[in-house]
Design an enzyme around this catalytic site. Sequence first.
Site, PDB file in Angstrom:
ATOM      1  N   CYS A 103       0.829  -1.205   0.000  1.00  9.82           N
ATOM      2  CA  CYS A 103       0.000   0.000   0.000  1.00  9.82           C
ATOM      3  C   CYS A 103       0.869   1.263   0.000  1.00  9.82           C
ATOM      4  O   CYS A 103       1.494   1.574  -0.994  1.00  9.82           O
ATOM      5  CB  CYS A 103      -0.965  -0.054   1.185  1.00  9.82           C
ATOM      6  SG  CYS A 103      -2.369   1.059   1.063  1.00  9.82           S
ATOM      7  N   HIS A 104       0.915   1.993   1.121  1.00  9.53           N
ATOM      8  CA  HIS A 104       1.751   3.190   1.232  1.00  9.53           C
ATOM      9  C   HIS A 104       3.167   2.871   1.720  1.00  9.53           C
ATOM     10  O   HIS A 104       3.990   3.767   1.859  1.00  9.53           O
ATOM     11  CB  HIS A 104       1.112   4.208   2.182  1.00  9.53           C
ATOM     12  CG  HIS A 104      -0.075   4.897   1.607  1.00  9.53           C
ATOM     13  ND1 HIS A 104      -1.325   4.313   1.550  1.00  9.53           N
ATOM     14  CD2 HIS A 104      -0.217   6.132   1.053  1.00  9.53           C
ATOM     15  CE1 HIS A 104      -2.178   5.152   0.992  1.00  9.53           C
ATOM     16  NE2 HIS A 104      -1.540   6.258   0.673  1.00  9.53           N
TER      17      HIS A 104
END
Length: 170
Positions: A103-104
């Site tokens: 994800c991030h």
Amino acid sequence: MAKVATLITNMFEDSEYAKPAQALNEAGHEVFAIEKEAGKQVTGKNGEVNVTIDYGIDDVKPEEFDALFIPGGFSPDILRADDRFVQFAKYFMDAKKPVFAICHGPQLLITAKTLNGRDATGYKSIQVDLENAGVKFHDEEVFVCQNQLVTSRTPDDIPAFNREIVKLLA
């Protein structure tokens, strides 16, 4: 059995820590949470998962670990403001040790300036950041680059992410 360093702080994506950590543990690996201070509790952004920090960043060296895991959420963005975490992550990329970012999570690797010329994926909102860092972006559930860097996009991709991180450490 691998020792997996996990860079994590408050506001991580709950499932993106809990499910990969569980998969790694079930495969016989040890997962260690690293933040600013050992013994501290950090909480996921959904309030569903609490993690007790095993080591403060100043108490460990990256050489003591076999792999690096960076869960998503807001945690990687918070950690990349601290050069100690950036340098810790940079070590794994430079040493070509396994790195798992979902994800991030790749935000920490962007700040470490270690992604130029690499292939990866990540959450849609950081696609331009990844491309600006020199990444060839792949909109796929999981991408394994050079048998070292494993990236995924969202919590929906966790089964594929877990499969590849466990496979890479086998």
